[in-house]
Design an enzyme around this catalytic site. Structure first.
Site, PDB file in Angstrom:
ATOM      1  N   GLU A 244      41.565  41.674  45.777  1.00 48.32           N
ATOM      2  CA  GLU A 244      40.404  40.864  45.417  1.00 48.32           C
ATOM      3  C   GLU A 244      40.927  39.448  45.242  1.00 48.32           C
ATOM      4  O   GLU A 244      41.459  39.087  44.197  1.00 48.32           O
ATOM      5  CB  GLU A 244      39.758  41.330  44.097  1.00 48.32           C
ATOM      6  CG  GLU A 244      38.484  40.560  43.805  1.00 48.32           C
ATOM      7  CD  GLU A 244      38.270  40.128  42.363  1.00 48.32           C
ATOM      8  OE1 GLU A 244      37.134  39.793  42.016  1.00 48.32           O
ATOM      9  OE2 GLU A 244      39.230  40.099  41.567  1.00 48.32           O
TER      10      GLU A 244
ATOM     11  N   ASP B 170      42.875  43.453  41.089  1.00 50.93           N
ATOM     12  CA  ASP B 170      41.956  42.526  40.428  1.00 50.93           C
ATOM     13  C   ASP B 170      42.572  41.131  40.355  1.00 50.93           C
ATOM     14  O   ASP B 170      43.742  40.982  40.014  1.00 50.93           O
ATOM     15  CB  ASP B 170      41.682  43.046  39.010  1.00 50.93           C
ATOM     16  CG  ASP B 170      40.607  42.247  38.306  1.00 50.93           C
ATOM     17  OD1 ASP B 170      39.492  42.178  38.837  1.00 50.93           O
ATOM     18  OD2 ASP B 170      40.893  41.682  37.232  1.00 50.93           O
TER      19      ASP B 170
HETATM   20  C1  GLC Z   1      37.423  40.435  38.692  1.00 50.07           C
HETATM   21  C2  GLC Z   1      36.449  41.544  38.401  1.00 50.07           C
HETATM   22  C3  GLC Z   1      35.506  41.083  37.338  1.00 50.07           C
HETATM   23  C4  GLC Z   1      36.306  40.759  36.090  1.00 50.07           C
HETATM   24  C5  GLC Z   1      37.404  39.751  36.376  1.00 50.07           C
HETATM   25  C6  GLC Z   1      38.399  39.678  35.262  1.00 50.07           C
HETATM   26  O1  GLC Z   1      36.831  39.349  39.271  1.00 50.07           O
HETATM   27  O2  GLC Z   1      35.793  41.923  39.574  1.00 50.07           O
HETATM   28  O3  GLC Z   1      34.518  42.014  37.063  1.00 50.07           O
HETATM   29  O4  GLC Z   1      35.457  40.243  35.101  1.00 50.07           O
HETATM   30  O5  GLC Z   1      38.124  40.097  37.526  1.00 50.07           O
HETATM   31  O6  GLC Z   1      39.212  40.815  35.236  1.00 50.07           O
END
Ligand code: GLC
Length: 554
Positions: free
Chosen positions: A274, A213
């Site tokens: 991500e 994340d």
């Molecule tokens: C990422 C997740 C999202 C979350 C954010 C903070 O972007 O996909 O859903 O709110 O991180 O952890």
């Protein structure tokens, strides 16, 4: 592990990975929230769909301020979802079905209820407990101004002031997301050690890998310089090079440590980042051989439904990733963005335009056709694909949720109609009727987000028997993709563009030829080929508008 892994090719290079947004997938215990029990009961459905792996959004103990992205204990399951024993059983059963399991690790921040943060709040300024996070004195008279001008991704400042033991205002702490999500200090060795231990904990339980994340976050410029005008908007706008808290070189060193942890395990396990960064070239940095294996490619997800835009995005991605030796991973939707069937059902179809036209009428027939065409297109591209739960049912964004039921802490867009991210998180319809369309058992509590009227028309039960349904298309598509992996599809075989009418994407992958017609009118297909599969019926050699077809020589 069973079927997918061949001795020569890593499974993750061309896997189809199904994103399970667990709280909305299937509710086993009847509290109106999806859980591990529900997911276990639906594993046969996922195996039959033909996906290779599951990515589960965070299931750890959490106050659920940001739907589990605020973790208070990384080694426990939230009771909302089940127990650690159930989690272990789920992983084992998924493996029996030939499905790998990728967990979601959240290293940029913890919950404010995490014992470390509670300890930090109770500790003195400049204490060891506080140095696991970013505590700083404020600026201005009496430190009343935040230490920098950084904005929270969710709106408002990225700093919140604490109160000292004597009741007086104290230091500020950093949170790039909600105030309940304090950022960890990745200059602190204890933080590094803790996360390596957490990785090992889940790898020991059988996890096949991790989705990381906010992978472009983690380290921050220790001088905390002001952005001074560079603080335009959300994650995408912020992800420029030379940034004080995103996409910094020091973060890459963390992934080299993590890679060593993972490589000590057998079973070809995988990291997926991500990382919202400025462009494809910045992504390649994360994918150097000693770092991460794959990263989501958000380029296509942000793109309009236009041939030239898609072609340049595909080319740019493939060029950069080939240089890095990493496979591409194509994504159209996830739990943070407007579902692509809705984006494509409007005249202007990019993600940005979709945000601006939130709640405006959608042409569902067009959106649904394009969504099927798009998914068939990405499954013909080199690399792997991600599929967000419900897209196989052709679900649309639910854009008319009443503000009283909104759960998303991201209120950045809320003052101008939407979107909050709840509209893509509405619980799945499994059957045509009943109070929750089969999401929960009978007599259960209402689903955590209300499902719209007519949701049952999209249900698994309604689509299962219909050979023309979106679900049937996904099943057939994934089956055929698997059969042709060694003859062109998947990773490995280069993509060669071929001559085609304007606004038509046409390319060859080994023995398979793919045409996606974005021209708005029917086009003629070449002779000498037969249709392997098409996203809508093709009659004769005419490819209708907004249809993708895979052909092989007759
Ligand atoms: C990422 C997740 C999202 C979350 C954010 C903070 O972007 O996909 O859903 O709110 O991180 O952890």
């Amino acid at each position: 592990m069973s079927n997918q892994a061949s001795a020569t090719r890593s499974w993750w290079r061309d896997a189809v990975i199904y994103q399970v947004y667990i709280r909305s997938f299937a509710d086993g215990n009847g509290d109106g929230v999806g859980d591990v029990a529900g997911l276990r009961s639906r594993l046969p459905y996922l195996a039959a769909l033909g996906v290779d792996a599951l990515w589960l959004n965070p299931w750890y103990a959490s106050p659920q301020v940001d739907a589990g992205y605020d973790v208070s204990d990384y080694r426990q399951l939230d009771p909302l979802f089940g127990t650690l024993e159930e989690a272990e059983a789920l992983i084992a059963e998924a493996h029996e079905h030939g499905l790998r399991v990728i967990l979601d690790i959240v290293p940029n921040h913890t919950s404010d209820q995490h014992p470390w943060f509670q300890e930090a709040l109770a500790a003195e300024p400049d204490s060891a407990a506080r140095s696991r996070y970013h505590f700083r004195p404020g600026r201005g008279v009496d430190g009343a101004e935040p230490p920098s001008d950084w904005p929270s991704i969710f709106g408002g400042p990225a700093w919140t002031r604490t109160v000292d033991a004597d009741g007086k205002p104290g230091d500020w702490y950093l949170h790039l997301f909600a105030p309940e999500q304090p950022d960890l200090n990745w200059s602190n060795a204890e933080v590094h050690k803790e996360f390596e231990d957490i990785l090992r904990f889940w790898l020991d339980l059988g996890a096949d890998g991790f989705r990381i994340d906010v992978a472009q976050g983690l380290t921050k410029d220790p001088a905390f310089p002001d952005l001074a005008g560079r603080n335009a908007g959300g994650m995408l706008d912020l992800a420029t090079a030379d940034h004080p808290y995103f996409d910094r070189d020091e973060t890459l060193a963390v992934y080299e440590e993590w890679r060593r942890v993972l490589d000590a395990y057998d079973g070809d396990r995988v990291f997926v980042a991500e990382a919202w960064v400025a462009d494809a070239s910045r992504i390649a940095r994360y994918l150097a051989p000693a770092r991460l294996h794959t990263a989501f490619n958000f380029g296509l997800l942000s793109c309009p439904w236009e041939a030239d835009a898609l072609r340049s995005e595909i080319d740019a991605t493939l060029e950069v990733l080939a240089a890095a030796g990493a496979p591409a991973t194509w994504v159209l939707s996830n739990h943070d963005v407007i579902r692509h069937a809705t984006r494509y059902g409007r005249e202007r179809t990019s993600l940005g335009a979709a945000k601006r036209s939130y709640g405006m009428p959608v042409d569902r027939a067009v959106g649904g056709r394009r969504a099927r065409a798009a998914v068939q297109l990405i499954n013909a591209l080199p690399g792997g694909t991600y599929l967000y739960q419900g897209e196989e049912l052709g679900l649309f964004e639910v854009e008319d949720l009443a503000p009283e039921v909104w759960q998303d802490p991201n209120r950045r867009y809320a003052d101008h109609v939407g979107p909050v991210r709840d509209g893509c998180r509405v619980p799945l319809p499994w059957s045509g009727g009943g109070a929750s369309f089969g999401f929960s058992p009978r007599e259960a509590a209402a689903p955590w987000l209300p499902q719209p009227a007519g949701w049952g028309d999209f249900s698994v039960a309604a689509q299962e028997q219909d050979p023309q349904s979106t679900l049937s298309h996904y099943r057939a598509l994934l089956q055929i993709r698997k059969e042709w992996l060694d003859r062109g599809l998947g990773d490995g075989t280069p993509l060669e563009w071929i001559e085609a009418p304007p606004e038509v994407l046409a390319f060859r992958r080994g023995e398979v030829v793919c045409y996606a017609n974005l021209s708005g009118m029917p086009v003629e297909l070449p002779s000498g080929y037969r249709v392997l599969i098409s996203s809508e019926p093709v009659v004769g050699r005419r490819l209708p508008a907004d249809v993708t077809v895979w052909l092989v020589a007759e």
